[in-house]
Design an enzyme around this catalytic site. Structure first.
Site, mmCIF file in Angstrom:
data_model
loop_
_atom_site.group_PDB
_atom_site.id
_atom_site.type_symbol
_atom_site.label_atom_id
_atom_site.label_comp_id
_atom_site.label_asym_id
_atom_site.label_seq_id
_atom_site.Cartn_x
_atom_site.Cartn_y
_atom_site.Cartn_z
ATOM 1 N N GLN A 146 87.493 -32.105 9.030
ATOM 2 C CA GLN A 146 86.631 -33.033 8.264
ATOM 3 C C GLN A 146 85.503 -33.549 9.173
ATOM 4 O OE1 GLN A 146 90.413 -33.738 7.850
ATOM 5 N NE2 GLN A 146 90.043 -31.961 6.580
ATOM 6 N N GLY A 169 88.593 -26.185 5.986
ATOM 7 C CA GLY A 169 88.249 -24.768 5.845
ATOM 8 C C GLY A 169 87.257 -24.443 6.945
ATOM 9 N N HIS A 170 87.724 -23.785 7.996
ATOM 10 C CA HIS A 170 86.879 -23.509 9.168
ATOM 11 C C HIS A 170 86.573 -22.014 9.214
ATOM 12 C CE1 HIS A 170 88.398 -27.413 11.310
ATOM 13 N NE2 HIS A 170 87.843 -27.636 10.135
ATOM 14 N N LYS A 208 82.247 -26.499 12.642
ATOM 15 C CA LYS A 208 83.169 -26.745 13.765
ATOM 16 C C LYS A 208 83.926 -25.473 14.154
ATOM 17 C CE LYS A 208 85.165 -29.824 11.108
ATOM 18 N NZ LYS A 208 84.236 -29.901 9.969
ATOM 19 N N ASP A 265 82.390 -29.666 7.277
ATOM 20 C CA ASP A 265 81.712 -28.374 7.109
ATOM 21 C C ASP A 265 80.460 -28.226 7.963
ATOM 22 O OD1 ASP A 265 83.655 -27.847 5.191
ATOM 23 O OD2 ASP A 265 82.432 -28.684 3.579
ATOM 24 N N GLY A 295 72.976 -19.032 13.377
ATOM 25 C CA GLY A 295 73.549 -18.094 12.410
ATOM 26 C C GLY A 295 75.050 -18.217 12.448
HETATM 27 P P1 GDP Z 1 83.617 -26.270 9.371
HETATM 28 O O1 GDP Z 1 84.548 -26.770 8.323
HETATM 29 O O2 GDP Z 1 82.943 -27.377 10.095
HETATM 30 O O3 GDP Z 1 84.261 -25.290 10.319
HETATM 31 O O4 GDP Z 1 82.466 -25.481 8.609
HETATM 32 P P2 GDP Z 1 82.645 -24.446 7.387
HETATM 33 O O5 GDP Z 1 83.189 -23.182 7.902
HETATM 34 O O6 GDP Z 1 83.365 -25.093 6.260
HETATM 35 O O7 GDP Z 1 81.147 -24.313 6.898
HETATM 36 C C1 GDP Z 1 80.135 -23.846 7.739
HETATM 37 C C2 GDP Z 1 79.506 -22.619 7.086
HETATM 38 O O8 GDP Z 1 78.278 -22.333 7.716
HETATM 39 C C3 GDP Z 1 80.349 -21.368 7.242
HETATM 40 O O9 GDP Z 1 80.098 -20.524 6.154
HETATM 41 C C4 GDP Z 1 79.786 -20.755 8.530
HETATM 42 O O10 GDP Z 1 79.982 -19.335 8.593
HETATM 43 C C5 GDP Z 1 78.341 -21.096 8.400
HETATM 44 N N1 GDP Z 1 77.608 -21.322 9.661
HETATM 45 C C6 GDP Z 1 78.051 -21.909 10.811
HETATM 46 N N2 GDP Z 1 77.034 -22.033 11.688
HETATM 47 C C7 GDP Z 1 75.943 -21.503 11.076
HETATM 48 C C8 GDP Z 1 74.561 -21.388 11.458
HETATM 49 O O11 GDP Z 1 74.140 -21.792 12.524
HETATM 50 N N3 GDP Z 1 73.729 -20.816 10.540
HETATM 51 C C9 GDP Z 1 74.147 -20.371 9.332
HETATM 52 N N4 GDP Z 1 73.265 -19.841 8.507
HETATM 53 N N5 GDP Z 1 75.425 -20.491 8.935
HETATM 54 C C10 GDP Z 1 76.299 -21.063 9.791
HETATM 55 P P1 IMO Z 2 86.439 -29.304 7.069
HETATM 56 O O1 IMO Z 2 87.447 -29.453 8.175
HETATM 57 C C1 IMO Z 2 84.435 -31.170 3.695
HETATM 58 C C2 IMO Z 2 86.727 -34.135 1.438
HETATM 59 C C3 IMO Z 2 87.102 -33.822 0.006
HETATM 60 C C4 IMO Z 2 87.074 -35.217 -0.595
HETATM 61 C C5 IMO Z 2 87.644 -36.082 0.537
HETATM 62 C C6 IMO Z 2 89.132 -36.380 0.403
HETATM 63 O O2 IMO Z 2 86.344 -27.933 6.528
HETATM 64 O O3 IMO Z 2 85.141 -29.895 7.461
HETATM 65 P P2 IMO Z 2 91.306 -34.897 0.788
HETATM 66 O O4 IMO Z 2 91.780 -33.645 0.120
HETATM 67 O O5 IMO Z 2 91.144 -34.782 2.244
HETATM 68 O O6 IMO Z 2 92.130 -36.095 0.401
HETATM 69 O O7 IMO Z 2 89.842 -35.169 0.156
HETATM 70 O O8 IMO Z 2 87.419 -35.353 1.728
HETATM 71 N N1 IMO Z 2 87.167 -33.133 2.432
HETATM 72 C C7 IMO Z 2 86.327 -32.295 3.051
HETATM 73 N N2 IMO Z 2 84.998 -32.095 2.886
HETATM 74 N N3 IMO Z 2 85.108 -30.495 4.645
HETATM 75 C C8 IMO Z 2 86.426 -30.709 4.844
HETATM 76 O O9 IMO Z 2 87.101 -30.167 5.881
HETATM 77 C C9 IMO Z 2 87.106 -31.608 4.000
HETATM 78 N N4 IMO Z 2 88.384 -32.022 3.892
HETATM 79 C C10 IMO Z 2 88.393 -32.967 2.942
HETATM 80 O O10 IMO Z 2 86.157 -32.964 -0.585
HETATM 81 O O11 IMO Z 2 85.751 -35.623 -0.792
HETATM 82 MG MG MG Z 3 84.861 -26.554 6.252
#
Ligand code: GDP
Ligand code: IMO
Ligand code: MG
Length: 423
Positions: free
Chosen positions: A226, A42-43, A18, A15, A414
């Site tokens: 991840q 979840g991207h 990416k 998270d 952002g």
């Molecule tokens: P990922 O799994 O690495 O793609 O990240 P996620 O989408 O799960 O979580 C990142 C969260 O932060 C999402 O809600 C994005 O919209 C948000 N986000 C990404 N970059 C920024 C940033 O620079 N600032 C803020 N405030 N939010 C961001």
């Molecule tokens: P993105 O790509 C954050 C965590 C789960 C748990 C562990 C194992 O959005 O960054 P799993 O279901 O993979 O066997 O769970 O890994 N986990 C993540 N945490 N971002 C993710 O993906 C994750 N995918 C799995 O919460 O701790």
């Molecule tokens: Mg994510």
């Protein structure tokens, strides 16, 4: 000038942002390729103010001129794949023309999701806090050489004997161990064959496609899911996912050679977050942790669970960067720290704890030592120019560069594409 193949992957516990960075860069590449994980990811992308959360589709999917590849290291749930394609078709057209999937991908079957759920709810000491998507059990099958792959669902003659044997194995556990009802072989075969027909037009030899794109001077963006601290070999085992989300997973999962990955950019948040169980040495337990979680919107994009928050851990990052050929960082979410009086960075673990930290990532009892940096009073939110950043924010960035010994190449201020500084 052609860019080299570039990896964008998380260095923390997932998270890191990416998805945003891959979508931001994808227009410059011939394709983006997911190489591990599954719909546990979840991207989040914000395109023209609209929020899109991708789980299996590469974050290039809204780019008409780039391909989106799913390499053989990804575990696919057909149900999740097709419901995501349907959902995202409301936002962008032509998905099935641009999406290319390796027939060697292992499938997540309904029994994997059941076993994941039963294990997690069984009150064992080993509760991981998984996403309950069946990821671990599907990778277990792959390693045990009993997995059903996409290619196996293209003909009943091939599928029936394979699924019969594997389902026997799972139904035994489901009935005898977990006391639940066995799954029906025939309905599972029917479902898989229907999905097999549907996926056929999207199948491609992803390995060769990457090679061909490169021959046409088009580079590929490898999109990690991840983060390295959740990597099965490099992460905080056993509180990890079941794949190699670090750079070591790229060649195997995308189907290229290790030297085909020219440039590896690690995405890191300006602080750390974690969903699920497992150690996080710099976790903030007081109101400030809640403030960061609230300001950063730290809620899981896949499961909706709250993310735990902590200070940037430069000890862990330095180790990960030095042992993973990371050439630069994308530092995200600095705007979330806007207005704080003081910002901490963990620069060392106290000497008594350092002896147990190492390859085993034994972080249960380490005590962080912090550098206290001054916060910045003027906001960084949505800035697009490095020069406009307040001095304290520049100082925060150069502290990270000095301690981690890599340049910060992209700064995200952002969630939307525009709020990005490229140096
Ligand atoms: P990922 O799994 O690495 O793609 O990240 P996620 O989408 O799960 O979580 C990142 C969260 O932060 C999402 O809600 C994005 O919209 C948000 N986000 C990404 N970059 C920024 C940033 O620079 N600032 C803020 N405030 N939010 C961001
Ligand atoms: P993105 O790509 C954050 C965590 C789960 C748990 C562990 C194992 O959005 O960054 P799993 O279901 O993979 O066997 O769970 O890994 N986990 C993540 N945490 N971002 C993710 O993906 C994750 N995918 C799995 O919460 O701790
Ligand atoms: Mg994510």
């Amino acid at each position: 000038m052609t860019l080299s193949n570039t990896a964008i992957l998380g260095l923390q516990w997932g998270d890191e942002g990416k998805g945003k960075i891959v979508n931001f860069l994808a227009g410059n590449f011939g394709a983006a390729c997911r190489y591990q994980g599954g719909h546990n990811a979840g991207h989040t992308l914000i395109i023209d103010g609209k929020k899109i959360v991708l789980h299996l589709l590469p974050s290039s999917i809204c780019h008409n001129d780039s391909l989106s590849l799913i390499g053989k290291g990804v575990v696919i749930s057909y149900e999740a794949l097709f419901s995501e394609i349907d959902e995202i078709s409301n936002v962008t057209s032509g998905i099935t023309d641009r999406l290319k999937i390796s027939p060697a991908c292992v499938l997540i079957q309904p029994y994997h999701q059941l076993i994941d759920l039963y294990k997690e709810k069984s009150n064992s000491q080993k509760t991981i806090g998984t996403t309950l998507r069946g990821i671990g059990p599907a990778y277990e099958d792959k390693v045990a050489r009993r997995a059903i792959r996409v290619v196996d669902t293209l003909s009943e003659n091939k599928l029936r004997p394979l699924l019969e044997e594997t389902l026997d194995f799972y139904n035994f556990s489901i009935e005898k161990f977990f006391g639940k009802e066995a799954l029906s072989l025939n309905s599972l075969i029917d479902e898989n064959l229907v999905f097999g027909e549907k996926v056929k037009p999207m199948l491609a030899d992803v390995s060769m496609l990457i090679k061909k794109l490169n021959e046409q001077e088009k580079s590929v963006l490898f999109e990690g899911a991840q983060g390295t601290l959740l990597d099965i070999d490099q992460g905080t085992y056993p509180f990890v996912t079941s794949s190699n989300c670090s750079p070591s997973g790229i060649a195997a999962g995308a189907g290229c050679g290790p030297l085909d990955v020219g440039n590896i950019l690690g995405v890191v948040k300006a602080y750390v977050t974690r969903v699920g169980e497992g150690p996080m040495p710099t976790e903030i337990y007081d109101d400030l942790g809640e403030y960061i979680a609230k300001t950063g919107g730290e809620v899981g994009a896949t499961t909706g669970r709250p993310r735990r928050c902590g200070w940037f851990d430069a000890v862990l990052m330095k180790r990960i960067i030095q042992t993973n050929s990371i050439s630069g960082l994308c530092l995200t979410k600095i705007d979330v720290l806007d207005g704080l009086d003081e910002i901490k960075i963990c620069k060392a673990y106290d000497s008594s704890s350092e002896s147990i930290f190492g390859e085993c990532m034994d972080l249960e009892n380490v005590n962080p030592i912090y550098e206290n940096l001054s916060g910045w009073k003027s906001p960084t939110k949505n800035l697009t120019n490095y020069g406009e950043l307040p001095d304290e924010a520049k100082n925060f960035i150069s502290y990270i560069e000095d301690i981690c010994e890599v340049p910060v190449k992209i700064i995200s201020t952002g969630p939307d594409d525009q709020s990005t500084i490229v140096r």
